[in-house]
Write a protein that holds these residues in place. Structure first.
Motif, PDB file in Angstrom:
ATOM      1  N   VAL A   1       0.846  -1.194   0.000  1.00 52.65           N
ATOM      2  CA  VAL A   1       0.000   0.000   0.000  1.00 52.65           C
ATOM      3  C   VAL A   1       0.881   1.244   0.000  1.00 52.65           C
ATOM      4  CG1 VAL A   1      -1.742   1.319   1.272  1.00 52.65           C
ATOM      5  CG2 VAL A   1      -1.859  -1.184   1.234  1.00 52.65           C
TER       6      VAL A   1
ATOM      7  N   ARG B   1      -2.390  -1.519  -3.775  1.00 55.65           N
ATOM      8  CA  ARG B   1      -3.291  -0.395  -3.530  1.00 55.65           C
ATOM      9  C   ARG B   1      -2.505   0.911  -3.523  1.00 55.65           C
ATOM     10  NH1 ARG B   1      -8.165   0.662  -0.739  1.00 55.65           N
ATOM     11  NH2 ARG B   1      -8.090   2.549   0.479  1.00 55.65           N
TER      12      ARG B   1
ATOM     13  N   VAL C   1      -7.045   0.035  -6.874  1.00 55.96           N
ATOM     14  CA  VAL C   1      -6.689  -1.295  -6.398  1.00 55.96           C
ATOM     15  C   VAL C   1      -6.351  -2.144  -7.598  1.00 55.96           C
ATOM     16  CG1 VAL C   1      -7.506  -3.317  -5.121  1.00 55.96           C
ATOM     17  CG2 VAL C   1      -8.200  -1.029  -4.404  1.00 55.96           C
TER      18      VAL C   1
END
Length: 176
Positions: free
Chosen positions: A92, A128, A174
């Motif tokens: 992320v 992400r 995503v």
């Protein structure tokens, strides 16, 4: 000079501590536009604070925890993009942007962020990429939409600028 061409006379390249004088001068020029939205507009007030800020990102990059890049137009620093957060372990990251008014309307932020997202997801394996902004920042919200980010949530009263509490929108891409 290492860099990624964004458009004619516009290049994206690393923004490093040795460029502190140029960065400090740039922030002085764009400060009023950044103050409502970008915390570093208050922190970077001279060459020493610019060097400290850029050194923080150099340290983050060395630890694989963040990166900062400048956007130069006609050889002049006009804005930039950054990975404010970069967590390779969980896949992320968060991208952030700023651009001086004189360089807007050319798609430079869009091209720079697309390049960063491509690198993050396809080279580094991020699952992400987040984009966070104040709901009142129409330019930032429009850029997130243009880039295909999905608005996921609005966190209420999450940060403070000059004693005033602000909400924060979370947008995300995503990897499918």
């Amino acid at each position: 000079m290492l860099g990624h061409v964004l458009a004619e006379n516009a290049v994206l390249r690393a923004l490093e501590p040795w460029q502190a004088e140029e960065f400090a001068a740039h922030v002085d020029v764009v400060r009023d536009d950044l103050l409502p939205w970008i915390p570093f507009a208050r922190m970077v007030v001279d060459v020493d604070s610019a060097r400290s800020f850029l050194q923080g990102y150099a340290d983050r990059q060395a630890a694989d925890g963040g990166r900062i890049y400048g956007i130069w137009v006609d050889g002049v620093l006009a804005g930039g993009v950054l990975f404010r957060v970069f967590n390779a372990e969980i896949g992320v990251c968060e991208v952030g942007v700023w651009l001086g008014a004189g360089a807007r309307g050319r798609g430079l932020v869009t091209m720079a962020v697309r390049h960063m997202v491509d690198w993050a997801m396809n080279v580094r394996g991020m699952a992400r990429v987040e984009w966070r902004c104040d709901p009142e920042n129409a330019n930032s919200r429009a850029a997130a939409k243009r880039l295909g980010f999905t608005h996921e949530a609005t966190l209420r009263s999450t940060w403070i600028i000059e004693g005033e509490r602000h909400d924060e929108e979370i947008w995300a891409l995503v990897k499918d």
